[in-house]
Write an enzyme that holds these catalytic residues in place. Structure first.
Site, PDB file in Angstrom:
ATOM      1  N   GLU A  60      -4.149  -3.018  -4.858  1.00  0.00           N
ATOM      2  CA  GLU A  60      -4.666  -2.832  -6.206  1.00  0.00           C
ATOM      3  C   GLU A  60      -4.357  -4.113  -6.969  1.00  0.00           C
ATOM      4  O   GLU A  60      -3.206  -4.575  -6.950  1.00  0.00           O
ATOM      5  CB  GLU A  60      -3.952  -1.635  -6.857  1.00  0.00           C
ATOM      6  CG  GLU A  60      -4.535  -1.316  -8.206  1.00  0.00           C
ATOM      7  CD  GLU A  60      -3.912  -0.083  -8.880  1.00  0.00           C
ATOM      8  OE1 GLU A  60      -3.139   0.633  -8.226  1.00  0.00           O
ATOM      9  OE2 GLU A  60      -4.218   0.122 -10.065  1.00  0.00           O
ATOM     10  N   ARG A 300       7.188   1.717   5.264  1.00  0.00           N
ATOM     11  CA  ARG A 300       7.079   0.495   4.470  1.00  0.00           C
ATOM     12  C   ARG A 300       8.311  -0.368   4.705  1.00  0.00           C
ATOM     13  O   ARG A 300       9.334   0.101   5.199  1.00  0.00           O
ATOM     14  CB  ARG A 300       6.891   0.811   3.005  1.00  0.00           C
ATOM     15  CG  ARG A 300       8.082   1.481   2.340  1.00  0.00           C
ATOM     16  CD  ARG A 300       7.730   2.071   0.989  1.00  0.00           C
ATOM     17  NE  ARG A 300       7.287   1.077   0.045  1.00  0.00           N
ATOM     18  CZ  ARG A 300       6.068   1.084  -0.527  1.00  0.00           C
ATOM     19  NH1 ARG A 300       5.194   2.004  -0.233  1.00  0.00           N
ATOM     20  NH2 ARG A 300       5.736   0.156  -1.408  1.00  0.00           N
ATOM     21  N   LYS A 310       6.409  -3.046  -7.769  1.00  0.00           N
ATOM     22  CA  LYS A 310       5.599  -3.824  -8.714  1.00  0.00           C
ATOM     23  C   LYS A 310       6.122  -3.685 -10.130  1.00  0.00           C
ATOM     24  O   LYS A 310       6.162  -4.657 -10.879  1.00  0.00           O
ATOM     25  CB  LYS A 310       4.148  -3.337  -8.671  1.00  0.00           C
ATOM     26  CG  LYS A 310       3.310  -4.078  -7.667  1.00  0.00           C
ATOM     27  CD  LYS A 310       1.865  -3.651  -7.800  1.00  0.00           C
ATOM     28  CE  LYS A 310       1.118  -4.003  -6.524  1.00  0.00           C
ATOM     29  NZ  LYS A 310      -0.109  -3.226  -6.356  1.00  0.00           N
TER      30      LYS A 310
HETATM   31  P1  ATP Z   1       1.827   0.370  -6.299  1.00  0.00           P
HETATM   32  O1  ATP Z   1       3.217   0.629  -6.751  1.00  0.00           O
HETATM   33  O2  ATP Z   1       0.980  -0.292  -7.322  1.00  0.00           O
HETATM   34  O3  ATP Z   1       1.147   1.480  -5.546  1.00  0.00           O
HETATM   35  P2  ATP Z   1       1.929  -0.946  -3.763  1.00  0.00           P
HETATM   36  O4  ATP Z   1       3.091  -1.794  -3.427  1.00  0.00           O
HETATM   37  O5  ATP Z   1       1.640   0.282  -3.017  1.00  0.00           O
HETATM   38  O6  ATP Z   1       2.086  -0.762  -5.277  1.00  0.00           O
HETATM   39  P3  ATP Z   1      -0.783  -1.779  -3.272  1.00  0.00           P
HETATM   40  O7  ATP Z   1      -1.509  -2.843  -3.982  1.00  0.00           O
HETATM   41  O8  ATP Z   1      -1.302  -0.402  -3.377  1.00  0.00           O
HETATM   42  O9  ATP Z   1       0.686  -1.869  -3.784  1.00  0.00           O
HETATM   43  O10 ATP Z   1      -0.534  -2.169  -1.755  1.00  0.00           O
HETATM   44  C1  ATP Z   1      -1.517  -2.659  -0.881  1.00  0.00           C
HETATM   45  C2  ATP Z   1      -1.157  -2.331   0.525  1.00  0.00           C
HETATM   46  O11 ATP Z   1       0.108  -2.877   0.865  1.00  0.00           O
HETATM   47  C3  ATP Z   1      -1.060  -0.843   0.735  1.00  0.00           C
HETATM   48  O12 ATP Z   1      -1.846  -0.498   1.870  1.00  0.00           O
HETATM   49  C4  ATP Z   1       0.387  -0.573   0.954  1.00  0.00           C
HETATM   50  O13 ATP Z   1       0.550   0.429   1.912  1.00  0.00           O
HETATM   51  C5  ATP Z   1       0.920  -1.896   1.459  1.00  0.00           C
HETATM   52  N1  ATP Z   1       2.307  -2.078   1.053  1.00  0.00           N
HETATM   53  C6  ATP Z   1       2.797  -2.145  -0.191  1.00  0.00           C
HETATM   54  N2  ATP Z   1       4.128  -2.268  -0.194  1.00  0.00           N
HETATM   55  C7  ATP Z   1       4.520  -2.301   1.102  1.00  0.00           C
HETATM   56  C8  ATP Z   1       5.783  -2.410   1.778  1.00  0.00           C
HETATM   57  N3  ATP Z   1       6.932  -2.505   1.107  1.00  0.00           N
HETATM   58  N4  ATP Z   1       5.784  -2.416   3.125  1.00  0.00           N
HETATM   59  C9  ATP Z   1       4.644  -2.323   3.799  1.00  0.00           C
HETATM   60  N5  ATP Z   1       3.430  -2.209   3.245  1.00  0.00           N
HETATM   61  C10 ATP Z   1       3.349  -2.198   1.905  1.00  0.00           C
END
Ligand code: ATP
Ligand code: MG
Length: 593
Positions: A60, A300, A310
Site C-alpha cells: 500500500e 513475517r 509503518k
Molecule cells: P500496513 O501496516 O500498512 O498493513 P504492511 O507492512 O503490511 O503495512 P504493505 O504495504 O501492506 O505493508 O505490505 C506489502 C507486502 O509486504 C505485503 O504483502 C506484506 O505481507 C509484506 N510485508 C510487510 N511487512 C512484512 C514483514 N515484516 N515481513 C514479511 N513481509 C512483509
C-alpha cells in the site's frame, strides 16, 4: 516465539513445494491471459498464459518499504524468476487516505534497487509490463458488489458501527443477524446505488456480504465490503465516494490479474475462507473463471533492534527523531541504501532466514553478518584515520614524498595495488599510541618498534602533550632498510602494525559513525514507549583523515576502511571530489553479549 540465529539451509521452502506440485499437476495450465488484467470475458479472448505462475508484491503506498518488505519482494519476485513466471508490481491503493505519489516513487525505486523489475519480453516477442494500480479496478469491484447483491450474497446494513460491533458476537458467542439483513435485492441495489451517488453520509450505510453470523470464524460473520467515504483519491480523484474494504478488494485484484499464488503474512490466515468464498461467488456469477488464485501465508520478518511497523516509522520521521525516510539509521530500504547496505546482502539474508510458517525473531546481527560477508568480498580496502594524532618521523627528510603500495583487496590480487604517499608527518589513530602501555598492547609505545603498514618499521622516541595532558604529537625514527616489499623488510621483527595517512596529502573529511537506532532488542516491549528505547549514541559525526584516493570516491561506492569497518560515500551529501562517508557496519559485532 523462538530466537533464531543458526543459518537455515538455503533453497527450498514450503511455498516452493506447493508451486512444484501445482505445476506438476497442471493446476494452472488452462489459464488464459489477454495481456492485461480483467474479468473472465476479457481473459477468455487471450492466449494460454505464457507465465507458468503469477505472483504479486502488493504494497500500500502509505509509507516507505522496509527490511520486512524485502523478504516478501525476494519471495514473490524470486518465485516468478525461478519458475518462468511473472511477479506483478501492484500498488494496493484502494484506501484513499494516506496514500501519495512520493510513496509510489520510493517503492518502485527500492524494488528496482533490490534487482527486480516488471518488464518482460516473452520468447514469442510479446512484451509485458506488470506494474498495476488496484484503484484501476474500482469499476470492476463495484460491478462485483452489485453481482453479489443480485445473487443474494450481500446486503446494505443501516446499523451503526456500535450496533454492528455488539452484534458481531465474540470468539465464544455467535453474532446476531442485523435487522436489515433481509432487505430485498431491489432495495439493496437501490440503496447501494444511492451510496455510490452520494446520497448517504459517511458511515451511515455499509454494504456487507451475507454469509453466516454464527460462523466460528468471525471473519465470515457478514464482513463489510463497501463503505461510504468522501475522500479524494490520488488516482481516481473525486469519482468515488464509496470505497471497497481491503478484504474484498485484495482477492479481486489477484483474480483480475490472474495471480496463481497470492502470498501474504500469517495474520491473514483467518481471512482465507472469505478470500475463497468471495472468488467462488464471483465465479458462479460468471465474472471470474477457474482456476482461481489461492492464498498462502508465511511468517513475517521480525528483526531485533528495529521497528518495522509503518505507524512507528512514520512517527520517527514526523517527530524528527531521524532526519527523514532515508535516514541511514532507519530500517527503510531507502535508509538501508544510504547506510551502505547492499542489495546482494539482502539476497543473502533472505536466503539464509528462509520462509516458513513459524513466527520467530531474527537477530539483527544475522542481518549485519550478511552485509559484512558481501562487503568483505566486494569492497576495496582503503586507509582511514578516524581519531587522528600526529606522528612525526624526525629522521625522515622534510620534503620527501615516497610511494608505498597498498593492495586494493587481499582476496583479489587482480585488483592490483594503489600508491599511498609517505611523508615525514603522518596521521595515526590516537588509540594506536600508549605512553604507559597496558598488557598485551603491541602498537606504539615509548622506545617500542612498530611497522607503519606498507611502509617502514619505526621506533617511538617521545611525545608532546597539551596543558591537559592529552597527547598531541608522537615522535619516532624510521629504520631505512625495513620498507615493506623490500628484502630488508624482515630484518626486524615487530609485533604491531599500524595504519597511517600522510598529513600533507590526507583528505580531511566528514564521516558519520552510525550505530543501532534502538538500544533494546525489542523496542517498546511490554508497556514501554518505544521512543524511550532510542539509542542516544546512534550517530557520531567526526572529522577523519583519509588516504588521498578516497577523494575520488563516487556516491554509493563502498570501501573497507582497514581495521574499522565498511563505509560508503553518502548518496545524498557527497559532491564530486568531496565525498562524505557513512559507516555501514563495523568489522566485528560490538553488540554481542
Ligand atoms: P500496513 O501496516 O500498512 O498493513 P504492511 O507492512 O503490511 O503495512 P504493505 O504495504 O501492506 O505493508 O505490505 C506489502 C507486502 O509486504 C505485503 O504483502 C506484506 O505481507 C509484506 N510485508 C510487510 N511487512 C512484512 C514483514 N515484516 N515481513 C514479511 N513481509 C512483509
Ligand atoms: Mg498490509
Amino acid at each position: 516465539m523462538s530466537s533464531e540465529k543458526a543459518p537455515i539451509p538455503l533453497g527450498s521452502n514450503f511455498i516452493r513445494a506447493i508451486v512444484d506440485k501445482d505445476l506438476e499437476q497442471g493446476v494452472y495450465a488452462s489459464r488464459k491471459w489477454a495481456g492485461s488484467p480483467g474479468d473472465a470475458a476479457h481473459q477468455a479472448t487471450g492466449q494460454p498464459d505464457p507465465a507458468k505462475i503469477r505472483t504479486r508484491f502488493p504494497p500500500e503506498p502509505n509509507g516507505y518499504l522496509h527490511i520486512g518488505h524485502a523478504k516478501s519482494i525476494f519471495l514473490n519476485f524470486g518465485l516468478a524468476r525461478d519458475y518462468n513466471g511473472v511477479c506483478h508490481m501492484r500498488f494496493d491503493d484502494t484506501n484513499p487516505e494516506k496514500e501519495s505519489q512520493e510513496y509510489v516513487d520510493s517503492i518502485t525505486d527500492s524494488v528496482k534497487w533490490l534487482g527486480f523489475g516488471w518488464e518482460k519480453t516473452w520468447p514469442e516477442g510479446n512484451k509485458e509490463s506488470s506494474l498495476y494500480f488496484a484503484s484501476n479496478y474500482f469499476d470492476f469491484m463495484y460491478r462485483a458488489a452489485e453481482a453479489l447483491i443480485e445473487n443474494g450474497h450481500a446486503y446494505v446494513d443501516s446499523q451503526s458501527a456500535e450496533e454492528m460491533r455488539i452484534n458481531r458476537g465474540t470468539l465464544t458467542e455467535a453474532g446476531k443477524n442485523s435487522p436489515w439483513r433481509d432487505r430485498t435485492v431491489a432495495e439493496n441495489l437501490a440503496l447501494f446505488r444511492e451510496m455510490r451517488d452520494g446520497k448517504h453520509a459517511d458511515g451511515s450505510l455499509i454494504l456487507r456480504s451475507k454469509i453466516d453470523m454464527a460462523s466460528p470464524n468471525i471473519n465470515l460473520r457478514d464482513p463489510a465490503i463497501y463503505r461510504v467515504r468522501r475522500a479524494h483519491h490520488h488516482n481516481t480523484g473525486d469519482k468515488w465516494c464509496i470505497y471497497p474494504m481491503y478484504t474484498f478488494a485484495h482477492p479481486i485484484e489477484d483474480a483480475l490479474e490472474q495471480v496463481t499464488h497470492s502470498i501474504c503474512t500469517l495474520e491473514f490466515e483467518d481471512q482465507r475462507p472469505f478470500y475463497d468464498w468471495l472468488l467462488e461467488r464471483l465465479a458462479e456469477a460468471g465474472l471470474l473463471a477457474h482456476p482461481l488464485p489461492k492464498q498462502y501465508e508465511f511468517a513475517r520478518l521480525n528483526l531485533t533492534y528495529v521497528v518495522l511497523s509503518k505507524r512507528k516509522l512514520i512517527q520517527l520521521v514526523e517527530e524528527k527523531h531521524v532526519s527523514g525516510w532515508d535516514d541511514p539509521r532507519l530500517p527503510t530500504l531507502a535508509g538501508a541504501r544510504r547506510r551502505g547496505y547492499v542489495a546482494e546482502g539482502f539476497k543473502l539474508f533472505t536466503d539464509r532466514i528462509g520462509v516458513s510458517k513459524a513466527d520467530s525473531w531474527i537477530d539483527y546481527s544475522t542481518f549485519e553478518d550478511c552485509m559484512r560477508e558481501v562487503l568483505n568480498i566486494n569492497a576495496e580496502r582503503r586507509i582511514a584515520v578516524l581519531d587522528p594524532i600526529k606522528l612525526v618521523i624526525d629522521n625522515y627528510p622534510e620534503n620527501q614524498v615516497e610511494d608505498c603500495f597498498a593492495p586494493n583487496h587481499p582476496l583479489k590480487p587482480e585488483l592490483g595495488k594503489r600508491v599511498v604517499p609517505l611523508t615525514r608527518e603522518l596521521w595515526i589513530e590516537r588509540e594506536d599510541f600508549m605512553e604507559v602501555p597496558s598488557k598485551g598492547f603491541f602498537r606504539l609505545v615509548p622506545d617500542g618498534l612498530v611497522r607503519l603498514r606498507y611502509g617502514y618499521v619505526v621506533k617511538c622516541t617521545s611525545c608532546e602533550k597539551d596543558a591537559d595532558g592529552n597527547v598531541t604529537v608522537v615522535h619516532c625514527e624510521y629504520l631505512p632498510d625495513t620498507k615493506s616489499g623490500t628484502p630488508g623488510s624482515d630484518s626486524v621483527k615487530v609485533k604491531g602494525n599500524i595504519h597511517w595517512v600522510s598529513a600533507q596529502h590526507a583528505y580531511e573529511c566528514e564521516v558519520r559513525l552510525y550505530d543501532r537506532l534502538f538500544k533494546e532488542a525489542h523496542p517498546g516491549e511490554g508497556d514501554r514507549d518505544f521512543l524511550t528505547d532510542i539509542n542516544p549514541n546512534s550517530v557520531t559525526v567526526i572529522t577523519a583523515q583519509l588516504e588521498p584516493s578516497l577523494k575520488d570516491a563516487k556516491a554509493e561506492d563502498s570501501f573497507q576502511f582497514e581495521r574499522h569497518g565498511y563505509f560508503v560515500a553518502d548518496k545524498k551529501d557527497s559532491v564530486a571530489g568531496k565525498p562524505v562517508f557513512n559507516r555501514t557496519v563495523t568489522l566485528k559485532d560490538a553488540w554481542q553479549k
